[in-house]
Design an enzyme around this catalytic site. Structure first.
Site, PDB file in Angstrom:
ATOM      1  N   GLY A  10       0.953  -1.247   0.021  1.00  0.00           N
ATOM      2  CA  GLY A  10      -0.036  -0.064  -0.055  1.00  0.00           C
ATOM      3  C   GLY A  10       0.843   1.268   0.320  1.00  0.00           C
ATOM      4  O   GLY A  10       1.788   1.282   0.644  1.00  0.00           O
ATOM      5  N   ILE A 127       1.226   2.514   6.916  1.00  0.00           N
ATOM      6  CA  ILE A 127       0.564   3.384   7.816  1.00  0.00           C
ATOM      7  C   ILE A 127      -0.047   2.631   8.975  1.00  0.00           C
ATOM      8  O   ILE A 127      -0.232   3.298  10.002  1.00  0.00           O
ATOM      9  CB  ILE A 127      -0.816   4.108   7.006  1.00  0.00           C
ATOM     10  CG1 ILE A 127      -1.776   3.195   6.620  1.00  0.00           C
ATOM     11  CG2 ILE A 127      -0.562   4.979   5.829  1.00  0.00           C
ATOM     12  CD1 ILE A 127      -3.135   3.542   6.231  1.00  0.00           C
ATOM     13  N   ASP A 128      -0.013   1.348   8.892  1.00  0.00           N
ATOM     14  CA  ASP A 128      -0.580   0.569   9.969  1.00  0.00           C
ATOM     15  C   ASP A 128       0.409   0.488  11.160  1.00  0.00           C
ATOM     16  O   ASP A 128       0.006  -0.076  12.373  1.00  0.00           O
ATOM     17  CB  ASP A 128      -0.701  -1.000   9.453  1.00  0.00           C
ATOM     18  CG  ASP A 128      -1.972  -1.161   8.446  1.00  0.00           C
ATOM     19  OD1 ASP A 128      -2.101  -2.022   7.638  1.00  0.00           O
ATOM     20  OD2 ASP A 128      -2.667  -0.008   8.357  1.00  0.00           O
TER      21      ASP A 128
HETATM   22  O1  F6P Z   1      -1.694  -1.819   4.714  1.00  0.00           O
HETATM   23  C1  F6P Z   1      -1.902  -0.457   4.519  1.00  0.00           C
HETATM   24  C2  F6P Z   1      -3.492  -0.514   4.105  1.00  0.00           C
HETATM   25  O2  F6P Z   1      -3.688   0.850   4.082  1.00  0.00           O
HETATM   26  C3  F6P Z   1      -4.142  -1.191   5.280  1.00  0.00           C
HETATM   27  O3  F6P Z   1      -4.730  -0.442   6.585  1.00  0.00           O
HETATM   28  C4  F6P Z   1      -5.611  -1.370   4.367  1.00  0.00           C
HETATM   29  O4  F6P Z   1      -6.345  -2.114   5.109  1.00  0.00           O
HETATM   30  C5  F6P Z   1      -5.148  -1.832   3.062  1.00  0.00           C
HETATM   31  O5  F6P Z   1      -3.708  -1.233   3.003  1.00  0.00           O
HETATM   32  C6  F6P Z   1      -6.084  -1.582   1.874  1.00  0.00           C
HETATM   33  O6  F6P Z   1      -5.195  -1.969   0.702  1.00  0.00           O
HETATM   34  P1  F6P Z   1      -5.447  -1.740  -0.751  1.00  0.00           P
HETATM   35  O7  F6P Z   1      -5.035  -0.139  -0.885  1.00  0.00           O
HETATM   36  O8  F6P Z   1      -4.730  -2.341  -1.516  1.00  0.00           O
HETATM   37  O9  F6P Z   1      -7.093  -1.737  -0.828  1.00  0.00           O
END
Ligand code: F6P
Length: 343
Positions: A10, A127-128
């Protein structure tokens, strides 16, 4: 040296600050060259490259996203993925590769180092804030500032309507964003993946608060939080709430439950990818810059298989597997601090 760099997983604010720091340090301190691979691990697999210079990466520190773009490609799930990466590293005459990414990106980097003897160094990003062996990852501070501002805004509209507002934030498996953002935003209840939701506990806390004359409440819930018993939410147990847009998201489920159990008007706001967009905070710009400089130094010191990490205010490096073996879930002592302000 010739160094490759990619950004995987992400996206988040701060990635461009890392790229800028790696290029500047490589060129200025070591007279090395840097080649960007596009779209995460897809880049070295498909040989999608972008030469990076001080000129092309100047003025990037404040720009969100990543000029190299990103993906969640896993080379170990593709035919000859690792082998194609090794071939393209040779084709581009690269001495080493810097992988900037989340736990999945870094796990791939570690396997390429261990099983295919590639020279890799990792920079943790998400961000997590759920990567072990580092106190913080860049992207997290920006996300919690976005969440805090959103909660501040939700307070005024909740108070104006005597409503309960549920704010769903990111965090599929760890509740760091929910807990930090919830505390900073003065939330009246915070729900995280690490602690199953006891429906009646939330309902009672809100009723108690309203009985004290506080006719509005803010509830922050991480997207990965789940009810202790699926029937509590009256949703089909197969509802996964993965997509922030469908009505089975945990935020919507929780809002419906609160309204039906308390009778208080309740609305849900799902912050979604707003938490991943825009310019990085000053903290994230500095941390990302420091990570980029340190990773470049590790490469030139030939300390491969390592990940840069923050401990207190100091940077150090750890074996990649130390950071990727398991997820860094929420420190429940912090959650206990948040609980003081519930209800
Ligand atoms: O891993 C970071 C993150 O933003 C998570 O918090 C979220 O659940 C996920 O990525 C969303 O993934 P994507 O952007 O692929 O939908």
């Amino acid at each position: 040296m010739r160094i490759g760099i990619l950004t995987g997983g992400g996206d988040c604010p701060g990635l461009n600050a890392v790229i800028r720091a790696v290029v500047r340090t490589s060129v200025k301190e070591y007279s090395s060259e840097v080649v960007g691979f596009l779209e995460g691990w897809r880049g070295p697999i498909e040989n999608m490259v972008m030469p990076l210079t001080m000129q092309s990466t100047g003025g990037l520190i404040h720009r969100g996203g990543t000029i190299l773009r990103t993906s969640r490609t896993n080379p170990f799930k593709l035919d000859r993925g690792p082998e194609r990466i090794a071939e393209n590293i040779v084709k581009n005459r690269l001495d080493a590769l810097i992988a900037v990414g989340d736990i999945d990106t870094c796990s791939v980097a570690n396997r390429l180092h261990q099983e295919h003897n590639l020279n890799v160094v990792c920079v943790p990003k998400t961000i997590d804030n759920d990567i072990n062996a580092t106190d913080f990852t860049f992207g997290f501070d920006t996300a919690i500032n976005i969440v805090t501002e959103a909660i501040d805004r939700l307070h005024t509209t909740a108070e104006s309507h005597n409503r309960v507002l549920v704010c769903e934030v990111m965090g599929r498996k760890a509740g760091w964003i929910a807990c930090y953002g919830g505390i900073a935003g003065g939330a009246d209840f915070i729900l995280v993946p690490e602690k199953p939701i006891k429906a009646q506990e939330v309902v009672q806390a809100i009723k108690t608060r309203h009985s004290r004359g506080r006719d509005y409440s803010i509830v922050v819930v991480a997207e990965g939080a789940r009810f202790e018993s699926p029937e509590a939410s009256n949703e089909p147990s197969e509802s996964n709430g993965d997509s922030p847009t469908d009505n089975t998201s945990i935020g919507n489920q929780l809002a419906r439950l609160i309204e039906s159990e308390t009778g208080f008007e309740t609305r849900a706001t799902i912050l979604g990818h707003i938490q991943r967009g825009g310019a990085p905070t000053a903290f994230d710009r500095v941390l990302a810059t420091r990570f980029g400089v340190k990773a470049t130094q590790l490469v030139h010191d030939k300390k491969y298989g390592r990940m840069v990490a923050l401990s207190g205010s100091k940077l150090h490096d750890v074996a990649i597997e130390e950071a990727t073996g398991s997820l860094k879930t929420l420190d429940m002592e912090l959650y206990n601090v948040a609980e003081v302000f519930f209800g």
